[in-house]
Write a protein that holds these residues in place. Structure first.
Motif, PDB file in Angstrom:
ATOM      1  N   LEU A  11       0.849  -1.188   0.000  1.00 49.48           N
ATOM      2  CA  LEU A  11       0.000   0.000   0.000  1.00 49.48           C
ATOM      3  C   LEU A  11       0.882   1.234   0.000  1.00 49.48           C
ATOM      4  N   VAL A  12       0.688   2.084  -0.999  1.00 47.46           N
ATOM      5  CA  VAL A  12       1.461   3.317  -1.102  1.00 47.46           C
ATOM      6  C   VAL A  12       0.535   4.463  -1.472  1.00 47.46           C
ATOM      7  N   GLN A  13       0.984   5.670  -1.185  1.00 48.20           N
ATOM      8  CA  GLN A  13       0.241   6.852  -1.587  1.00 48.20           C
ATOM      9  C   GLN A  13       0.562   7.219  -3.027  1.00 48.20           C
ATOM     10  N   ALA A  14      -0.370   7.907  -3.664  1.00 49.87           N
ATOM     11  CA  ALA A  14      -0.138   8.381  -5.022  1.00 49.87           C
ATOM     12  C   ALA A  14       1.169   9.155  -5.088  1.00 49.87           C
ATOM     13  N   GLY A  15       1.937   8.894  -6.143  1.00 48.92           N
ATOM     14  CA  GLY A  15       3.231   9.516  -6.308  1.00 48.92           C
ATOM     15  C   GLY A  15       4.382   8.694  -5.756  1.00 48.92           C
ATOM     16  N   LYS A  65       4.079   3.937 -19.543  1.00 44.96           N
ATOM     17  CA  LYS A  65       5.307   4.417 -20.161  1.00 44.96           C
ATOM     18  C   LYS A  65       5.822   5.661 -19.452  1.00 44.96           C
ATOM     19  N   GLY A  66       7.116   5.655 -19.185  1.00 44.85           N
ATOM     20  CA  GLY A  66       7.731   6.772 -18.498  1.00 44.85           C
ATOM     21  C   GLY A  66       7.665   6.680 -16.995  1.00 44.85           C
ATOM     22  N   ARG A  67       6.862   5.760 -16.462  1.00 47.04           N
ATOM     23  CA  ARG A  67       6.728   5.609 -15.020  1.00 47.04           C
ATOM     24  C   ARG A  67       7.250   4.264 -14.524  1.00 47.04           C
ATOM     25  N   PHE A  68       7.037   3.220 -15.313  1.00 51.96           N
ATOM     26  CA  PHE A  68       7.450   1.873 -14.924  1.00 51.96           C
ATOM     27  C   PHE A  68       8.655   1.442 -15.744  1.00 51.96           C
ATOM     28  N   THR A  69       9.504   0.623 -15.150  1.00 52.04           N
ATOM     29  CA  THR A  69      10.652   0.064 -15.838  1.00 52.04           C
ATOM     30  C   THR A  69      10.759  -1.421 -15.522  1.00 52.04           C
ATOM     31  N   ILE A  70      10.765  -2.234 -16.558  1.00 50.15           N
ATOM     32  CA  ILE A  70      10.956  -3.664 -16.381  1.00 50.15           C
ATOM     33  C   ILE A  70      12.435  -3.989 -16.566  1.00 50.15           C
ATOM     34  N   SER A  71      12.932  -4.901 -15.771  1.00 45.51           N
ATOM     35  CA  SER A  71      14.319  -5.322 -15.874  1.00 45.51           C
ATOM     36  C   SER A  71      14.426  -6.770 -15.422  1.00 45.51           C
ATOM     37  N   GLN A  82       9.990  -1.880 -11.654  1.00 45.34           N
ATOM     38  CA  GLN A  82      10.119  -0.669 -10.867  1.00 45.34           C
ATOM     39  C   GLN A  82       8.975   0.259 -11.229  1.00 45.34           C
ATOM     40  N   MET A  83       8.177   0.624 -10.255  1.00 48.76           N
ATOM     41  CA  MET A  83       6.998   1.444 -10.478  1.00 48.76           C
ATOM     42  C   MET A  83       7.176   2.762  -9.743  1.00 48.76           C
ATOM     43  N   ASN A  84       7.243   3.838 -10.496  1.00 50.36           N
ATOM     44  CA  ASN A  84       7.372   5.175  -9.940  1.00 50.36           C
ATOM     45  C   ASN A  84       6.143   5.997 -10.275  1.00 50.36           C
ATOM     46  N   SER A  85       5.992   7.095  -9.569  1.00 47.10           N
ATOM     47  CA  SER A  85       4.872   8.011  -9.801  1.00 47.10           C
ATOM     48  C   SER A  85       3.549   7.266  -9.857  1.00 47.10           C
ATOM     49  N   LEU A  86       3.333   6.421  -8.882  1.00 49.38           N
ATOM     50  CA  LEU A  86       2.151   5.570  -8.884  1.00 49.38           C
ATOM     51  C   LEU A  86       0.871   6.387  -8.777  1.00 49.38           C
ATOM     52  N   LYS A  87      -0.145   5.899  -9.455  1.00 45.47           N
ATOM     53  CA  LYS A  87      -1.453   6.532  -9.490  1.00 45.47           C
ATOM     54  C   LYS A  87      -2.495   5.569  -8.941  1.00 45.47           C
ATOM     55  N   PRO A  88      -3.606   6.082  -8.431  1.00 46.10           N
ATOM     56  CA  PRO A  88      -4.659   5.181  -7.948  1.00 46.10           C
ATOM     57  C   PRO A  88      -5.108   4.162  -8.991  1.00 46.10           C
ATOM     58  N   GLU A  89      -5.103   4.535 -10.259  1.00 47.01           N
ATOM     59  CA  GLU A  89      -5.507   3.612 -11.302  1.00 47.01           C
ATOM     60  C   GLU A  89      -4.515   2.476 -11.533  1.00 47.01           C
ATOM     61  N   ASP A  90      -3.354   2.533 -10.894  1.00 45.83           N
ATOM     62  CA  ASP A  90      -2.409   1.423 -10.932  1.00 45.83           C
ATOM     63  C   ASP A  90      -2.782   0.321  -9.952  1.00 45.83           C
ATOM     64  N   THR A  91      -3.756   0.564  -9.113  1.00 43.86           N
ATOM     65  CA  THR A  91      -4.172  -0.425  -8.133  1.00 43.86           C
ATOM     66  C   THR A  91      -4.658  -1.688  -8.829  1.00 43.86           C
ATOM     67  N   ALA A  92      -4.051  -2.812  -8.490  1.00 41.30           N
ATOM     68  CA  ALA A  92      -4.374  -4.077  -9.133  1.00 41.30           C
ATOM     69  C   ALA A  92      -3.547  -5.177  -8.490  1.00 41.30           C
ATOM     70  N   GLN A 117      -0.407  -7.870  -4.579  1.00 44.85           N
ATOM     71  CA  GLN A 117      -1.357  -6.764  -4.564  1.00 44.85           C
ATOM     72  C   GLN A 117      -0.638  -5.430  -4.467  1.00 44.85           C
ATOM     73  N   VAL A 118      -0.996  -4.523  -5.355  1.00 41.17           N
ATOM     74  CA  VAL A 118      -0.525  -3.144  -5.310  1.00 41.17           C
ATOM     75  C   VAL A 118      -1.738  -2.252  -5.114  1.00 41.17           C
ATOM     76  N   THR A 119      -1.715  -1.472  -4.059  1.00 38.14           N
ATOM     77  CA  THR A 119      -2.806  -0.555  -3.778  1.00 38.14           C
ATOM     78  C   THR A 119      -2.243   0.853  -3.647  1.00 38.14           C
ATOM     79  N   VAL A 120      -2.772   1.765  -4.437  1.00 35.79           N
ATOM     80  CA  VAL A 120      -2.309   3.152  -4.443  1.00 35.79           C
ATOM     81  C   VAL A 120      -3.446   4.030  -3.960  1.00 35.79           C
ATOM     82  N   SER A 121      -3.236   4.702  -2.858  1.00 40.09           N
ATOM     83  CA  SER A 121      -4.256   5.565  -2.294  1.00 40.09           C
ATOM     84  C   SER A 121      -4.079   6.995  -2.782  1.00 40.09           C
ATOM     85  N   SER A 122      -5.166   7.730  -2.825  1.00 42.62           N
ATOM     86  CA  SER A 122      -5.133   9.112  -3.264  1.00 42.62           C
ATOM     87  C   SER A 122      -5.022  10.056  -2.090  1.00 42.62           C
TER      88      SER A 122
END
Length: 122
Positions: A11-15, A65-71, A82-92, A117-122
């Motif tokens: 669980l992380v906050q947006a951003g 694109k521009g926020r996530f990086t697969i390696s 690697q998931m950066n600048s997470l948004k609530p719509e990334d919740t899944a 589970q990834v949960t992004v709160s606003s």
């Protein structure tokens, strides 16, 4: 036969940021192209990112694109997202899978694991 286990969600906050890991058992991980997929409640599973066997090619959904990086680190039999600048719509729930080397957006297997589970709160 390769068994895949996803981890790193939370669980992380947006951003905020998270790094997901996909640990593989078996001896042939380096020969497989790998991908990340996600499924939100009430929605179909969708492609997120893919990477070829040695990482020479990558593919991303437009939404990340521009926020996530697969390696990947083949020496560790592990793929990462690697998931950066997470948004609530990334919740899944996020899943990893082997994907087609000719189309990194298409999974090879259809037996999905538990995911993480990834949960992004606003």
């Amino acid at each position: 036969q390769v068994q895949l286990v996803e981890s790193g969600g939370g669980l992380v906050q947006a951003g905020g940021s998270l790094r997901l890991s996909c640990a593989a058992s078996g001896r042939t991980f380096s020969s497989w192209s790998m991908g990340w997929f996600r499924q939100a409640p009430g929605k179909e599973r969708e492609f997120v990112a893919g990477i070829s066997s040695i990482g020479a090619r990558t593919s991303y959904a437009d939404s990340v694109k521009g926020r996530f990086t697969i390696s990947r680190d083949n020496a560790k039999n592990t793929a990462y997202l690697q998931m950066n600048s997470l948004k609530p719509e990334d919740t899944a729930v996020y899943y990893c899978s082997s994907v087609q080397y000719t189309n990194l957006q298409r999974p090879v297997r259809d037996d999905w694991g538990q995911g993480t589970q990834v949960t992004v709160s606003s």
